[in-house]
Enzyme design. Structure first.
Site, PDB file in Angstrom:
ATOM      1  N   GLY A   1     -42.731 -22.531 -38.411  1.00 27.12           N
ATOM      2  CA  GLY A   1     -41.581 -21.680 -38.135  1.00 27.12           C
ATOM      3  C   GLY A   1     -41.723 -20.982 -36.792  1.00 27.12           C
ATOM      4  N   PRO A   2     -41.164 -19.790 -36.654  1.00 22.52           N
ATOM      5  CA  PRO A   2     -41.197 -19.074 -35.376  1.00 22.52           C
ATOM      6  C   PRO A   2     -42.604 -18.867 -34.808  1.00 22.52           C
ATOM      7  CG  PRO A   2     -39.640 -18.023 -36.850  1.00 22.52           C
ATOM      8  CD  PRO A   2     -40.362 -19.062 -37.662  1.00 22.52           C
ATOM      9  N   ALA A   3     -43.610 -18.749 -35.679  1.00 23.01           N
ATOM     10  CA  ALA A   3     -44.988 -18.560 -35.210  1.00 23.01           C
ATOM     11  C   ALA A   3     -45.468 -19.752 -34.374  1.00 23.01           C
ATOM     12  CB  ALA A   3     -45.928 -18.333 -36.393  1.00 23.01           C
TER      13      ALA A   3
ATOM     14  N   SER B   1     -44.951 -19.467 -41.903  1.00 24.13           N
ATOM     15  CA  SER B   1     -46.308 -19.351 -42.434  1.00 24.13           C
ATOM     16  C   SER B   1     -47.338 -20.040 -41.564  1.00 24.13           C
ATOM     17  CB  SER B   1     -46.404 -19.895 -43.859  1.00 24.13           C
ATOM     18  OG  SER B   1     -46.276 -21.303 -43.848  1.00 24.13           O
TER      19      SER B   1
ATOM     20  N   THR C   1     -48.110 -13.382 -40.513  1.00 24.37           N
ATOM     21  CA  THR C   1     -47.386 -14.349 -41.324  1.00 24.37           C
ATOM     22  C   THR C   1     -48.085 -14.390 -42.678  1.00 24.37           C
ATOM     23  OG1 THR C   1     -46.442 -16.587 -41.350  1.00 24.37           O
ATOM     24  CG2 THR C   1     -48.679 -16.358 -40.454  1.00 24.37           C
ATOM     25  N   TYR C   2     -47.877 -15.454 -43.435  1.00 30.77           N
ATOM     26  CA  TYR C   2     -48.558 -15.584 -44.722  1.00 30.77           C
ATOM     27  C   TYR C   2     -49.215 -16.956 -44.810  1.00 30.77           C
ATOM     28  CZ  TYR C   2     -44.332 -18.149 -46.011  1.00 30.77           C
ATOM     29  OH  TYR C   2     -43.300 -19.038 -46.033  1.00 30.77           O
TER      30      TYR C   2
ATOM     31  N   LYS D   1     -61.977 -12.917 -42.776  1.00 33.93           N
ATOM     32  CA  LYS D   1     -61.804 -13.325 -41.381  1.00 33.93           C
ATOM     33  C   LYS D   1     -62.293 -14.758 -41.203  1.00 33.93           C
ATOM     34  CE  LYS D   1     -63.279 -11.971 -36.729  1.00 33.93           C
ATOM     35  NZ  LYS D   1     -64.085 -10.980 -36.006  1.00 33.93           N
TER      36      LYS D   1
END
Length: 116
Positions: free
Chosen positions: A73-75, A25, A57-58, A9
């Site tokens: 990207g979309p995030a 990502s 995501t990664y 975390k």
């Protein structure tokens, strides 16, 4: 029985960028990745403290000691530069093993995302 537990975390880091035109990502300062034991390509969950968004995501490595936290990207639509987020990853392990497992928890400086 196996269960999912928090493995890593990164608690409360500031988003430094959002790049909608990237393929996807989250780019994370390599120093933060090493300290939290998150590896490149690992699936991560993101919680945006500012707006309550939660998504997955990664991770990809950003430059060491840069403080970079960029959603790609979309995030990128789920954050704004300056938002505070929490990044978490999970592990699947045996129930008994999980009782003694200690996750990697780090608390960077929210102003510059450094480890102090």
């Amino acid at each position: 029985m196996q269960i999912q537990v928090v493995k890593s975390k990164i608690h409360r880091v500031k988003v430094t960028g959002a790049d909608l035109n990237y393929i996807g990502s989250i780019t994370i300062d390599e120093t933060l990745m090493e300290a939290s034991n998150i590896i490149e390509g690992e699936k991560v969950s993101i919680v945006n403290v500012n707006n309550g968004e939660r998504f997955e995501t990664y991770a990809i490595k950003g430059p060491k000691k840069s403080g970079e936290i960029t959603l790609n990207g979309p995030a990128a639509r789920k954050v704004h530069k300056g938002d505070i987020i929490i990044i978490m990853s999970y592990a699947i392990m045996d129930f008994e093993e999980a009782k003694n497992f200690k996750p990697w928890l780090i608390f960077p400086n929210e102003m510059d995302n450094s480890l102090t």
